[in-house]
Design a protein around this motif. Sequence first.
Motif, short mmCIF file in Angstrom:
data_model
loop_
_atom_site.label_atom_id
_atom_site.label_comp_id
_atom_site.label_asym_id
_atom_site.label_seq_id
_atom_site.Cartn_x
_atom_site.Cartn_y
_atom_site.Cartn_z
N LEU A 87 30.67 48.02 69.32
CA LEU A 87 32.04 48.29 69.76
C LEU A 87 32.59 49.42 68.89
N LYS A 88 32.92 50.54 69.53
CA LYS A 88 33.21 51.76 68.79
C LYS A 88 34.71 52.03 68.69
N VAL A 89 35.04 53.08 67.96
CA VAL A 89 36.43 53.39 67.65
C VAL A 89 37.23 53.71 68.90
N ASP A 90 36.60 54.26 69.93
CA ASP A 90 37.32 54.56 71.18
C ASP A 90 37.90 53.29 71.79
N LEU A 91 37.15 52.18 71.67
CA LEU A 91 37.65 50.91 72.18
C LEU A 91 38.90 50.49 71.40
N ALA A 92 38.85 50.64 70.09
CA ALA A 92 40.01 50.27 69.27
C ALA A 92 41.24 51.08 69.67
N ARG A 93 41.04 52.35 69.93
CA ARG A 93 42.17 53.20 70.35
C ARG A 93 42.70 52.76 71.71
N GLN A 94 41.78 52.37 72.60
CA GLN A 94 42.21 51.89 73.91
C GLN A 94 43.03 50.61 73.79
N LEU A 95 42.59 49.71 72.92
CA LEU A 95 43.32 48.45 72.73
C LEU A 95 44.72 48.71 72.17
N LYS A 96 44.81 49.64 71.23
CA LYS A 96 46.12 49.98 70.66
C LYS A 96 47.03 50.54 71.74
N ALA A 97 46.49 51.39 72.62
CA ALA A 97 47.29 51.97 73.69
C ALA A 97 47.74 50.89 74.67
N GLU A 98 46.83 49.98 75.01
CA GLU A 98 47.18 48.90 75.94
C GLU A 98 48.30 48.03 75.38
N ASN A 99 48.22 47.75 74.09
CA ASN A 99 49.21 46.85 73.49
C ASN A 99 50.53 47.55 73.18
N ALA A 100 50.59 48.84 73.38
CA ALA A 100 51.86 49.54 73.25
C ALA A 100 52.72 49.38 74.50
N GLU A 107 56.32 37.26 78.77
CA GLU A 107 56.81 37.78 77.50
C GLU A 107 55.70 38.05 76.50
N ARG A 108 54.44 37.80 76.89
CA ARG A 108 53.34 37.93 75.94
C ARG A 108 52.15 38.66 76.57
N ARG A 109 51.37 39.27 75.69
CA ARG A 109 50.12 39.92 76.09
C ARG A 109 49.03 39.43 75.14
N VAL A 110 47.85 39.12 75.67
CA VAL A 110 46.74 38.59 74.88
C VAL A 110 45.53 39.50 75.03
N THR A 111 44.93 39.85 73.90
CA THR A 111 43.67 40.60 73.89
C THR A 111 42.60 39.74 73.23
N LEU A 127 41.77 49.24 63.87
CA LEU A 127 42.54 48.10 64.36
C LEU A 127 43.35 47.39 63.27
N LEU A 128 43.16 47.78 62.03
CA LEU A 128 43.75 47.03 60.92
C LEU A 128 45.26 46.85 61.07
N LYS A 129 45.97 47.94 61.27
CA LYS A 129 47.44 47.85 61.33
C LYS A 129 47.86 47.04 62.55
N GLU A 130 47.13 47.20 63.66
CA GLU A 130 47.46 46.45 64.87
C GLU A 130 47.28 44.95 64.64
N LEU A 131 46.24 44.57 63.90
CA LEU A 131 46.00 43.16 63.62
C LEU A 131 47.00 42.60 62.63
N GLU A 132 47.42 43.43 61.68
CA GLU A 132 48.35 42.97 60.64
C GLU A 132 49.79 42.90 61.15
N GLU A 133 50.19 43.89 61.93
CA GLU A 133 51.57 43.95 62.41
C GLU A 133 51.59 44.26 63.90
N PRO A 134 51.11 43.33 64.73
CA PRO A 134 51.13 43.57 66.17
C PRO A 134 52.56 43.55 66.70
N PRO A 135 52.81 44.17 67.85
CA PRO A 135 54.13 44.01 68.46
C PRO A 135 54.45 42.53 68.66
#
Length: 293
Positions: A87-100, A107-111, A127-135
């Motif tokens: 699982l490469k960095v492009d996937l992480a960027r996609q997940l961050k974009a989806e969760n934005a 009221e919730r989104r689950v990945t 993914l570190l910041k997304e995991l630590e401080e998700p929306p």
Amino acid sequence: MISFDALAGNNALKNSLKHALNERFPQTVLLSGDDPAALKTLATVLAAGILCEGAGSHPCGNCLPCRKVEQGVHPDLMIVDEGEAELKVDLARQLKAENAIIPNDGERRVTVIHHAQNLNPMAQNALLKELEEPPAYAFFILTAEQPDSLLQTVRSRCTKFALEPSQAAVSDEEAASLLAPYLSAVAERREDRMMLSAMGLEKTPRRALSGVLGILQAAVRDAIFVSKALPQKPLQPALRKQTQALAGAVSMERLLAVYDFIDVLIDRVSRNAASAAVTCALTSDIYRICYAS
């Protein structure tokens, strides 16, 4: 109907997760175990529980969000399952974009990220910041058969739950009877009684021991929440008295260190550490973490 009954055994773990779902569920969770199918089942049930809009216990299995999760068509549930592929960095960027993007239906989104140990280091760091401080609306469920392959920085940002094969599961009553004397001894600063209680775990089968240590970690988490004065029903209600005493005896910072150290012990057990070595760690190492000046 989607429910915890789909997962065999693991009664103590399921009860902990049921309590958490009906209170304040962690936004970033790491599920570990050696059965990929069971991990997928549990992750799906948890996703339904997070998205559930029914009355009473979650997941209810009857509301529209639960049925959509069961049918695999919920727009606010993203499941990543690439098997053994990296699982490469492009996937992480996609997940961050989806969760934005704010959720579509509720009221919730689950990945859900299956086989999270296959995230390469760049992807994990992305993914570190997304995991630590998700929306506030975003929840992450990571599953891993080899959780120790994940970076420590990733694992430290997750609330961890260890899955046990059904034949090695322990009941709530068994876990409480094993752990209550030990937790009381820690709170009372009695290293001799800590050792005696820890020696009682030596006869526990190795697979079951990992589960018991996972329950111990959940109890320590309860103590941390008590120490922080956060309102939440405990993950281990049968050990409420002991966790409250622990919170009064050990500082929050040291409890956090104990929580992390139990991760180390679970890893040692998975690597066939001798029972005597685990007993020693539960005695001298945890006593030192809690009380060394």
